[in-house]
Scaffold this motif. Structure first.
Motif, short mmCIF file in Angstrom:
data_model
loop_
_atom_site.label_atom_id
_atom_site.label_comp_id
_atom_site.label_asym_id
_atom_site.label_seq_id
_atom_site.Cartn_x
_atom_site.Cartn_y
_atom_site.Cartn_z
N SER A 1 -7.24 0.11 1.34
CA SER A 1 -6.00 -0.20 0.62
C SER A 1 -5.42 -1.54 1.06
O SER A 1 -5.01 -2.34 0.21
N ARG B 1 0.39 1.80 -9.56
CA ARG B 1 -0.26 2.42 -8.40
C ARG B 1 -1.77 2.46 -8.66
O ARG B 1 -2.23 2.98 -9.66
N HIS C 1 -5.11 4.02 -7.73
CA HIS C 1 -5.65 5.20 -7.06
C HIS C 1 -7.13 5.07 -6.72
O HIS C 1 -7.69 5.97 -6.08
N GLY C 2 -7.76 3.98 -7.12
CA GLY C 2 -9.20 3.88 -6.97
C GLY C 2 -9.89 4.48 -8.18
O GLY C 2 -9.26 5.15 -9.01
N PHE D 1 -1.37 0.15 -3.52
CA PHE D 1 -2.74 0.65 -3.47
C PHE D 1 -2.78 1.98 -2.73
O PHE D 1 -2.34 2.10 -1.59
N ASN D 2 -3.35 2.98 -3.43
CA ASN D 2 -3.42 4.33 -2.90
C ASN D 2 -4.85 4.74 -2.56
O ASN D 2 -5.11 5.92 -2.33
N ASN D 3 -5.77 3.78 -2.54
CA ASN D 3 -7.15 4.08 -2.14
C ASN D 3 -7.22 4.11 -0.62
O ASN D 3 -7.88 3.30 0.03
N CYS D 4 -6.49 5.09 -0.06
CA CYS D 4 -6.25 5.15 1.39
C CYS D 4 -7.43 5.80 2.10
O CYS D 4 -7.39 6.98 2.47
N THR E 1 0.83 -1.20 0.00
CA THR E 1 0.00 0.00 0.00
C THR E 1 0.87 1.25 0.00
O THR E 1 2.07 1.19 0.23
N CYS E 2 0.23 2.39 -0.22
CA CYS E 2 0.95 3.66 -0.32
C CYS E 2 1.13 4.34 1.04
O CYS E 2 1.58 5.49 1.08
#
Length: 299
Positions: A268, A213, A215-216, A260-263, A8-9
């Motif tokens: 994520s 990456r 981002h969603g 994964f940047n869907n934080c 994850t990011c």
């Protein structure tokens, strides 16, 4: 076939900490990192974008993670052409990145801050995420060339935010430019159909590394709050669509970092766990190759 490392990011995002993903007794700084590193082989450090990394902290990260674990460190904002927040620069330094003396000092401090990770073999890459106002052309080429000189010997990944870099008529030139500098191109998964949407391309510009990456796919991208932009839960079907593309990347690069940047909350880490499961499931159902494959996630 190269290794596919999924993570994850961030492992310190406040929404993730509040989500309950970290068990009781492992919610302090050391416990969180040890818990995360026991489940994933790579993580992106996003704090280094907002403030210069500290050598002492980087050393602790290396000490608290197992052999084989790597950190992708996001380059400090002023080094990529973004503005910096007030008060983040040490010793009253000016935030004027046009001042060559200031810029030299920022590069020196950033280099010092990531030094322990480099020396320990834990630096997966340094991510240069360039701003959406950086377009293809002579200025963009000059900035990439300057960055390459400053980062000689580093593993570098580049994410562009202006779609023109990966338009069909420009993509080949962009790939050649990154390859010339030994920089890995970053592919992105994001919502399509917006003026700022990056084309869904997966270039490989160095045999050492490829980066993706996620981002969603929120339609609030480019507007609203950070939570609105990154609030997205990937389905198994959406992640499964990426399996052949990740496999193709791994056939051309020694390592593929998938981040994964869907934080938002634990979305994520759950997506990273889902994709890890899908990759392992695919490996287990494939016919046995002539030699033993490397696992997608060393533990």
């Amino acid at each position: 076939m190269g290794d596919i490392l999924v993570g994850t990011c961030s492992w310190t995002d406040p929404a993730l900490v509040r989500s309950g993903w970290y068990p009781k007794g492992q919610r302090d700084a050391e416990g969180r990192l040890r818990h995360y590193a026991g489940r994933f082989p790579v993580v992106e450090v996003d704090a280094s974008y907002y403030a210069l990394p500290q050598e002492r902290i980087s050393r602790m990260w290396a000490e608290r993670t197992p052999d084989g674990f790597v950190f992708d460190v996001k380059a400090f904002s002023l080094l990529t052409g973004h503005p910096a927040r007030n008060g983040v620069l040490p010793d009253g330094m000016s935030a004027d990145a046009q001042d060559s003396g200031v810029l030299d000092e920022l590069w020196a401090r950033f280099t010092e801050g990531i030094g322990p990770l480099r020396r320990a073999g834990r630096l997966g890459s340094v991510l240069f995420q360039f701003p959406p106002w950086l377009r293809p052309g002579s200025r963009g080429e000059q900035i990439l060339s300057q960055t390459a000189r400053r980062t000689a010997g580093w593993p570098i990944a580049v994410e562009f935010r202006h779609p023109d870099w990966w338009r069909p008529e420009q993509a080949e030139l962009t790939s050649a430019l990154l390859a010339e500098h030994g920089m890995a191109a970053v592919a992105v998964d994001m919502v399509q159909g917006l003026p700022s949407s990056m084309p869904p391309v997966t270039p490989v510009t160095t045999s050492r590394l490829a980066v993706v990456r996620f981002h969603g796919r929120s339609t609030a991208w480019g507007r609203g709050s950070k939570e609105d932009r990154f609030r997205y839960t990937y389905s198994d079907g959406e992640l499964a669509e990426w399996l052949p593309r990740l496999r193709a990347l791994a056939e051309r690069a020694e390592r593929v970092h998938v981040l994964f940047n869907n934080c938002c909350g634990d979305a994520s880490v759950r997506a990273a766990e889902q994709l890890t499961h899908l990759i392992r499931q695919e490996v287990s159902t494939c016919p046995a190759p002539s030699r033993s494959p490397r696992p997608p996630h060393p533990q």
